[in-house]
Write a protein that holds these residues in place. Structure first.
Motif, PDB file in Angstrom:
ATOM      1  N   ASN B  31      62.716  38.246  -0.741  1.00  0.00           N
ATOM      2  CA  ASN B  31      63.701  39.117  -1.520  1.00  0.00           C
ATOM      3  C   ASN B  31      64.353  39.572  -0.154  1.00  0.00           C
ATOM      4  O   ASN B  31      63.400  41.067   0.368  1.00  0.00           O
ATOM      5  CB  ASN B  31      63.593  40.083  -2.133  1.00  0.00           C
ATOM      6  N   PHE B  33      67.498  43.050   0.735  1.00  0.00           N
ATOM      7  CA  PHE B  33      69.098  43.529  -0.295  1.00  0.00           C
ATOM      8  C   PHE B  33      69.943  44.574   0.769  1.00  0.00           C
ATOM      9  O   PHE B  33      68.953  44.980   1.375  1.00  0.00           O
ATOM     10  CB  PHE B  33      68.376  44.402  -1.295  1.00  0.00           C
ATOM     11  N   TYR B  35      71.965  47.708  -0.107  1.00  0.00           N
ATOM     12  CA  TYR B  35      73.379  48.684  -0.719  1.00  0.00           C
ATOM     13  C   TYR B  35      73.717  49.747   0.565  1.00  0.00           C
ATOM     14  O   TYR B  35      73.572  49.859   1.641  1.00  0.00           O
ATOM     15  CB  TYR B  35      72.209  49.849  -1.286  1.00  0.00           C
ATOM     16  N   LEU B  43      72.976  54.708  -4.746  1.00  0.00           N
ATOM     17  CA  LEU B  43      73.042  53.496  -4.156  1.00  0.00           C
ATOM     18  C   LEU B  43      74.036  52.281  -5.437  1.00  0.00           C
ATOM     19  O   LEU B  43      73.555  52.568  -6.703  1.00  0.00           O
ATOM     20  CB  LEU B  43      71.792  52.349  -4.301  1.00  0.00           C
ATOM     21  N   LEU B  45      74.656  47.685  -5.205  1.00  0.00           N
ATOM     22  CA  LEU B  45      74.023  46.693  -4.894  1.00  0.00           C
ATOM     23  C   LEU B  45      75.191  45.937  -4.176  1.00  0.00           C
ATOM     24  O   LEU B  45      76.091  46.060  -4.736  1.00  0.00           O
ATOM     25  CB  LEU B  45      73.116  45.617  -5.776  1.00  0.00           C
ATOM     26  N   PHE B  48      72.240  40.976  -2.722  1.00  0.00           N
ATOM     27  CA  PHE B  48      71.085  40.549  -1.888  1.00  0.00           C
ATOM     28  C   PHE B  48      70.655  38.894  -1.612  1.00  0.00           C
ATOM     29  O   PHE B  48      71.859  37.932  -1.635  1.00  0.00           O
ATOM     30  CB  PHE B  48      70.083  40.945  -3.445  1.00  0.00           C
ATOM     31  N   TYR B  50      67.460  35.847  -1.913  1.00  0.00           N
ATOM     32  CA  TYR B  50      66.135  35.745  -2.145  1.00  0.00           C
ATOM     33  C   TYR B  50      65.632  34.324  -1.396  1.00  0.00           C
ATOM     34  O   TYR B  50      64.853  34.010  -1.535  1.00  0.00           O
ATOM     35  CB  TYR B  50      66.140  35.039  -3.522  1.00  0.00           C
ATOM     36  N   LEU B  90      71.912  50.770   3.248  1.00  0.00           N
ATOM     37  CA  LEU B  90      70.249  50.635   3.303  1.00  0.00           C
ATOM     38  C   LEU B  90      69.512  49.650   3.304  1.00  0.00           C
ATOM     39  O   LEU B  90      70.849  48.409   2.078  1.00  0.00           O
ATOM     40  CB  LEU B  90      69.420  51.504   2.035  1.00  0.00           C
ATOM     41  N   SER B  94      61.613  42.729  -0.357  1.00  0.00           N
ATOM     42  CA  SER B  94      60.353  42.631  -1.158  1.00  0.00           C
ATOM     43  C   SER B  94      59.879  41.312  -1.470  1.00  0.00           C
ATOM     44  O   SER B  94      60.834  40.098  -1.160  1.00  0.00           O
ATOM     45  CB  SER B  94      61.076  43.570  -2.793  1.00  0.00           C
ATOM     46  N   LEU B  95      58.871  41.071  -2.264  1.00  0.00           N
ATOM     47  CA  LEU B  95      58.620  40.808  -2.434  1.00  0.00           C
ATOM     48  C   LEU B  95      58.822  38.934  -3.605  1.00  0.00           C
ATOM     49  O   LEU B  95      59.527  40.291  -4.879  1.00  0.00           O
ATOM     50  CB  LEU B  95      56.716  40.046  -2.957  1.00  0.00           C
ATOM     51  N   LEU B  96      58.908  38.006  -3.828  1.00  0.00           N
ATOM     52  CA  LEU B  96      59.446  37.203  -4.746  1.00  0.00           C
ATOM     53  C   LEU B  96      58.653  37.376  -6.853  1.00  0.00           C
ATOM     54  O   LEU B  96      57.217  37.723  -6.478  1.00  0.00           O
ATOM     55  CB  LEU B  96      59.645  35.672  -4.319  1.00  0.00           C
ATOM     56  N   ASN B  97      59.067  38.103  -7.276  1.00  0.00           N
ATOM     57  CA  ASN B  97      58.966  38.288  -8.204  1.00  0.00           C
ATOM     58  C   ASN B  97      58.242  36.994  -9.019  1.00  0.00           C
ATOM     59  O   ASN B  97      58.960  35.902  -9.051  1.00  0.00           O
ATOM     60  CB  ASN B  97      59.779  38.436  -9.403  1.00  0.00           C
ATOM     61  N   LEU B 105      60.891  47.951  -3.962  1.00  0.00           N
ATOM     62  CA  LEU B 105      61.619  47.314  -3.102  1.00  0.00           C
ATOM     63  C   LEU B 105      60.972  48.699  -0.915  1.00  0.00           C
ATOM     64  O   LEU B 105      61.158  49.607  -2.068  1.00  0.00           O
ATOM     65  CB  LEU B 105      63.032  48.109  -3.001  1.00  0.00           C
ATOM     66  N   HIS B 106      61.072  47.833  -0.539  1.00  0.00           N
ATOM     67  CA  HIS B 106      60.474  48.761   0.134  1.00  0.00           C
ATOM     68  C   HIS B 106      61.925  48.669   1.699  1.00  0.00           C
ATOM     69  O   HIS B 106      62.873  47.870   1.744  1.00  0.00           O
ATOM     70  CB  HIS B 106      59.455  47.747   1.311  1.00  0.00           C
ATOM     71  N   PHE B 107      62.209  50.320   1.480  1.00  0.00           N
ATOM     72  CA  PHE B 107      63.195  50.678   1.979  1.00  0.00           C
ATOM     73  C   PHE B 107      63.463  50.684   3.374  1.00  0.00           C
ATOM     74  O   PHE B 107      62.380  51.299   4.094  1.00  0.00           O
ATOM     75  CB  PHE B 107      64.557  51.195   1.779  1.00  0.00           C
TER      76      PHE B 107
END
Lengths: 112, 116
Positions: B31, B33, B35, B43, B45, B48, B50, B90, B94-97, B105-107
């Motif tokens: 994933n 994203f 923002y 923030l 969105l 995004f 996937y 920004l 992130s990894l897939l759920n 999320l890592h920004f």
């Protein structure tokens, strides 16, 4: 759509004091994330809470999730200047693991 | 540690220009994203993705498009920049759920875009 309300909007505390920031959701919380942002920079992930009643701590920061109240709190013990910044809560609106909605943030200033 | 890198910290563009904001992540996250962050609005969105070549509109996609040709790279495109697109942008990944296990999320550090 889900809205996340944070309180207070801003906070000035003296170094060494404790403080609490709250995040309230307008809808069911499937997961609650806390981030910290230094001014003008990106967000740093602090903690993730997924179950009602869950509580996590990292150094002097503790976060709790009250699923029934659709609310989370972030508590800082014995605040330090390094804790200053903007704290944001984020939530997954659909339990999809995808994009998060965010609160508008709480600005924290710690004075000597 | 996950690293999300945004190509520019500060960018100044003129109204009507086509603007590219680049984002690269090094942790093989599915994933990604985009923002924007504005005072008083928080923030929001924009788009995004996937998967490679997949994209989904977020809350405010108007005036923007995205491109994801490779898994590690997600580009935000302002087709014709306008002054109301002045903002902090920004990128996150992130990894897939899987099976309800959420991944944070890592920004990146953000790109402050000014359109004059």
């Amino acid at each position: 759509s889900q809205e996340l309300e944070q309180s207070p909007q801003s906070l000035i505390v003296q170094e060494g004091k404790n403080l609490t920031i709250n995040c309230t959701s307008s809808k069911t919380l499937y997961g609650l994330y806390w981030y910290k942002q230094k001014y003008g920079e990106g967000l740093i992930f602090l903690m993730m809470l997924q179950k009602g009643g869950e509580e996590k701590s990292h150094e002097k920061i503790t976060a709790k999730l009250d699923e029934k109240k659709q609310q989370s709190s972030l508590h800082i013990t014995a605040s330090q200047p390094s804790h200053a910044g903007i704290y944001l809560c984020g939530a997954d609106p659909l339990n999809s693991g995808y994009a998060l909605n965010f609160g508008k943030g709480t600005s924290l200033l710690v004075t000597p | 540690d996950v690293k999300v890198t945004q190509s520019s910290r500060y960018l100044v563009k003129r109204t009507g220009e086509k603007v590219f904001l680049e984002c690269v992540q090094d942790m093989d996250h599915e994933n990604m994203f985009w923002y924007r962050q504005d005072p008083g609005l928080g923030l929001r969105l924009i788009y995004f993705s996937y998967d490679v070549k997949m994209k989904e509109k977020g809350d405010i996609p108007e005036g923007y498009s995205v491109s994801r040709e490779k898994k590690e790279r997600f580009s935000l495109i302002l087709e014709s920049a306008s002054t109301n697109q002045t903002s902090m942008y920004l990128c996150a990944s992130s990894l897939l759920n899987l099976q309800g296990i959420n991944s944070p999320l890592h920004f990146g550090n953000g790109t402050r875009l000014t359109v004059t």
